[in-house]
Write an enzyme that holds these catalytic residues in place. Structure first.
Site, short mmCIF file in Angstrom:
data_model
loop_
_atom_site.label_atom_id
_atom_site.label_comp_id
_atom_site.label_asym_id
_atom_site.label_seq_id
_atom_site.Cartn_x
_atom_site.Cartn_y
_atom_site.Cartn_z
N LYS A 36 -3.46 -3.03 15.76
CA LYS A 36 -2.77 -1.94 16.76
C LYS A 36 -3.82 -1.53 17.92
O LYS A 36 -5.03 -1.69 17.64
CB LYS A 36 -2.43 -0.78 15.88
CG LYS A 36 -1.55 0.16 16.37
CD LYS A 36 -1.31 1.38 15.47
CE LYS A 36 0.09 1.00 14.69
NZ LYS A 36 0.38 1.93 13.54
N GLU B 176 0.85 -1.35 -0.09
CA GLU B 176 -0.09 0.09 -0.01
C GLU B 176 0.75 1.27 0.16
O GLU B 176 2.09 1.23 0.16
CB GLU B 176 -0.87 0.01 1.17
CG GLU B 176 -0.17 -0.10 2.52
CD GLU B 176 -1.03 0.79 3.63
OE1 GLU B 176 -1.54 1.69 3.52
OE2 GLU B 176 -1.21 -0.11 4.86
N1 PSU Z 1 -2.25 1.40 10.67
C1 PSU Z 1 -0.88 1.73 10.57
N2 PSU Z 1 -0.31 2.21 9.58
C2 PSU Z 1 -0.88 3.02 8.68
C3 PSU Z 1 -2.39 2.67 8.71
C4 PSU Z 1 -2.84 1.86 9.58
O1 PSU Z 1 -0.23 1.16 11.56
O2 PSU Z 1 -0.24 3.21 7.92
C5 PSU Z 1 -3.10 3.06 7.45
C6 PSU Z 1 -3.52 1.89 6.36
O3 PSU Z 1 -3.21 2.50 4.92
C7 PSU Z 1 -4.92 1.56 6.68
C8 PSU Z 1 -5.54 2.92 7.03
O4 PSU Z 1 -5.62 0.91 5.67
O5 PSU Z 1 -4.44 3.54 7.77
C9 PSU Z 1 -6.80 2.75 7.82
O6 PSU Z 1 -7.44 4.29 7.87
P1 PSU Z 1 -8.65 4.18 8.35
O7 PSU Z 1 -8.74 3.88 9.98
O8 PSU Z 1 -9.20 5.70 8.18
O9 PSU Z 1 -9.71 3.51 7.73
#
Ligand code: PSU
Ligand code: MN
Length: 303
Positions: free
Chosen positions: A160, A26
């Site tokens: 996380k 990603e």
């Molecule tokens: N968790 C991490 N690092 C990240 C992300 C999540 O430890 O960079 C990023 C990923 O791209 C994940 C996104 O898909 O955040 C999720 O965002 P949201 O909670 O807005 O869906």
């Protein structure tokens, strides 16, 4: 699927045509998950690790409205440096593509683009999930609903603890998404290789994982498999220290009225800043570790 919206790097296109293992990566983690220049160094190192383990890396991002599968080093550099890159989840995709903008894709958007070209394995650091307090905010990442329907396996370091791990595991169960931890009984929590949860499923080799993926999809069970790869012990952060930083980060987010798609990047940045870079080093180590496992699964999947 080849169409006007897709641009596949020749190296990736060739590998896919020859049925060779390809691993998707990603770009939100590059543009919004880590600071420059560590983000670019990490993205390039992760690609190299995948190559060394016998698979072809395909970092996915949106460039001038094209969904690009496989980026050049210069393009990765741009995503690492540029400040005005959209964070693109599924909701944002049609807007960013039709306006011909630059977009860094989240787990959800990356999976969808990967599946359009037939990539089956995707490596990241951490997925989005059910946020703490979701019972009132309804903040649940589109990563989860995407994993319910798209046939791309996701290798991460678990959930996380900025999220509600228990609720996320419940939600994954509701959506029919298998959660497999690599080689241990405890479900890992990103910065820590432990959590208060026992993993729903455990497998101990890339071959077993590949076989389970093939079986799932052969059964007609659509959707992802979450593969949780515990962070190597030497990079772990003590859970109580992480928790205290998370508490402060969440308070700061509330105070600054951070909402919606900005929540996850804000908390990640806050924690990185307030741990003197220790969390960043852990983050880098675990994604490299995930890249090794992901490449091995992709190789086993193609054999
Ligand atoms: N968790 C991490 N690092 C990240 C992300 C999540 O430890 O960079 C990023 C990923 O791209 C994940 C996104 O898909 O955040 C999720 O965002 P949201 O909670 O807005 O869906
Ligand atoms: Mn959200």
């Amino acid at each position: 699927m080849q169409n006007n919206f897709l641009q596949i790097h020749p190296r990736v296109a060739q590998a896919l045509q020859q049925g060779k293992p390809v691993v998707a990566l990603e770009s939100t983690i590059i543009s919004h998950g880590m600071p420059y220049p560590k983000n670019v160094e990490t993205a390039l190192a992760v690609e190299e690790i995948i190559l060394q383990n016998g698979a072809i890396p395909a970092t996915i991002a949106i460039i001038n409205g094209k969904c690009c599968v496989g980026l050049s080093k210069d393009e990765i550099e741009t995503f690492g440096k540029e400040k005005n890159v959209w964070k693109v989840s599924l909701r944002d995709m049609p807007y960013v593509v039709s306006k011909k903008l630059f977009g860094a894709t989240t787990v959800a958007a990356t999976m969808r683009i990967a599946s359009m070209v037939g990539i089956k394995i995707f490596v990241t650091g951490g997925i989005g999930g059910v946020h703490r307090g979701a019972a009132t905010t309804m903040d649940i990442s589109a990563d989860l609903t995407e994993m319910a329907q798209t046939n791309v396996a996701v290798v991460s370091a678990g959930i996380k603890s900025i999220l509600d791990i228990g609720l996320t595991l419940e939600y994954l169960e509701t959506l029919g998404i298998p959660v497999v931890t690599y080689n241990q009984k405890t479900f890992p929590s990103f910065y820590s290789n432990e959590s208060n949860y026992i993993t729903p499923l455990q497998l101990n080799t890339p071959q077993e994982i590949a076989a389970m993926l093939q079986t799932k999809w052969a059964l007609g069970l659509n959707g992802s498999v979450m593969i949780a790869n515990p962070i190597p012990k030497e990079y772990e952060m003590p859970a109580n220290i992480v928790e205290s930083h998370i508490q402060k980060a969440l308070q700061a987010a509330t105070k600054k009225n951070i909402k919606g798609k900005d929540v996850t990047p804000f908390i990640l940045q806050y924690i990185a800043q307030h741990t003197g870079g220790e969390s960043l080093e852990a983050n880098i180590a675990l994604i490299k570790h995930n890249a090794t496992l992901g490449a091995k699964i992709a190789v086993a999947f193609c054999n």
